[in-house]
Enzyme design. Structure first.
Site, short mmCIF file in Angstrom:
data_model
loop_
_atom_site.label_atom_id
_atom_site.label_comp_id
_atom_site.label_asym_id
_atom_site.label_seq_id
_atom_site.Cartn_x
_atom_site.Cartn_y
_atom_site.Cartn_z
N GLN A 1 -16.05 2.44 -5.37
CA GLN A 1 -15.32 1.28 -4.86
C GLN A 1 -13.82 1.57 -4.83
OE1 GLN A 1 -16.98 -2.61 -6.56
NE2 GLN A 1 -17.80 -1.11 -7.99
N TYR B 1 0.82 -1.21 0.00
CA TYR B 1 0.00 0.00 0.00
C TYR B 1 0.85 1.27 0.00
CZ TYR B 1 -4.10 -2.90 0.40
OH TYR B 1 -5.08 -3.82 0.13
N HIS C 1 -14.96 1.15 0.10
CA HIS C 1 -13.86 0.21 0.33
C HIS C 1 -12.67 0.85 1.02
CE1 HIS C 1 -15.52 -2.60 -3.06
NE2 HIS C 1 -16.13 -2.76 -1.90
N ALA D 1 -14.52 4.98 -19.64
CA ALA D 1 -15.15 5.94 -18.74
C ALA D 1 -15.12 7.35 -19.33
CB ALA D 1 -14.44 5.92 -17.38
N ARG E 1 1.29 1.85 -3.59
CA ARG E 1 0.07 2.40 -4.18
C ARG E 1 -0.08 3.88 -3.83
NH1 ARG E 1 1.00 -1.85 -4.97
NH2 ARG E 1 1.83 -0.81 -6.80
N ASN F 1 -19.35 0.88 -19.52
CA ASN F 1 -18.33 -0.16 -19.30
C ASN F 1 -17.99 -0.77 -20.65
OD1 ASN F 1 -16.76 -2.39 -18.51
ND2 ASN F 1 -17.89 -2.63 -16.60
N ILE G 1 -10.21 3.38 -3.91
CA ILE G 1 -9.59 3.88 -2.69
C ILE G 1 -8.74 5.12 -2.96
CG2 ILE G 1 -9.64 1.63 -1.54
CD1 ILE G 1 -6.69 1.25 -2.28
#
EC number: 2.3.1.286
Length: 228
Positions: A86, A53, A104, A213, A56, A194, A88
């Site tokens: 959803q 993380y 999330h 998108a 990330r 999508n 982060i």
């Protein structure tokens, strides 16, 4: 003012350069999902999880919101907009959106591994030995696989209120988030953006746009404004 709810997933952030893990191989940045995104993985190797993380988080500092994020933010001029994401990352915030529910968790926050209500802003690395005020090790403020989703009931209520629901960049394969699509009112307009096949049971009632998108939002924006 009509209520417009945006349900966004990894596909909207992928166009900013954030990699997704739902590519069919079960890996996220070459890591097995359970090793880096589950309580079992945390118990097995905290250092691996923290460094995953941390990487990330460093990457998130280097990317920018894309046109889809910016167009979603622009819709606040015309609708009462609620974003349920959803993701982060903080790209919706940086694009200018103001009403965002991160079901999330959030990458730029940390929490006590013993009490997820002890939450801290976290823009840098988390290291072994970094402690919360209760003395417990800090961990990423992320809802891992197998953990409860505390904001899910709030998300359900927001979806139930929506006059228009736009699903962007998610195939809704991860539960409980996948169940949100079934909470919409009978007269709610449902739009799905999508590029891939989606199979979350929306039937014939959805306007399906098999586009990225950014392209999908560019095509949809004026149509939505005309409905405001």
């Amino acid at each position: 003012m009509k209520k417009l709810t945006i349900l966004s997933g990894a596909g909207i952030s992928a166009e900013s350069g954030i990699k997704t893990f739902r590519d069919g191989d079960g890996l996220w940045e070459n890591h097995n999902i359970t090793d880096v995104a589950s309580p079992e993985g945390w118990r097995k190797d905290r250092e691996l999880v923290l460094e995953f993380y941390n990487q990330r988080r460093r990457q998130l500092h280097e990317v920018e919101p894309n046109e889809a994020h910016r167009l979603v933010a622009e819709l606040e001029k015309h609708f009462d907009v609620q974003i349920i994401t959803q993701n982060i990352d903080d790209l919706h915030e940086r694009a200018g959106s103001t009403n965002i529910l991160h079901i999330h968790g959030e990458l730029f926050k940390s929490c006590s591994c013993n009490n997820k209500n002890l939450i801290y802003e976290e823009k840098g690395d988390i290291k072994i030995g970094d402690k919360a005020e209760d003395g417990a090790q800090l961990r990423p403020f992320i809802v891992w696989f197998g953990e409860d989703v505390p904001l899910y009931k709030t998300a359900q209520e927001k979806v139930k209120e929506a006059d228009i629901l736009v699903v962007i960049g998610t195939s809704l394969q991860v539960y409980p988030a996948a169940g949100l699509i079934h909470e919409i009112k009978d007269d709610c307009l449902l739009v799905v953006i999508n590029p891939n096949e989606t199979g979350f049971g929306y039937g014939q009632r959805a306007l399906v746009m098999k586009e990225s998108a950014t392209k999908g939002m560019k095509l949809l924006f004026d149509k939505l404004v005309n409905l405001a």
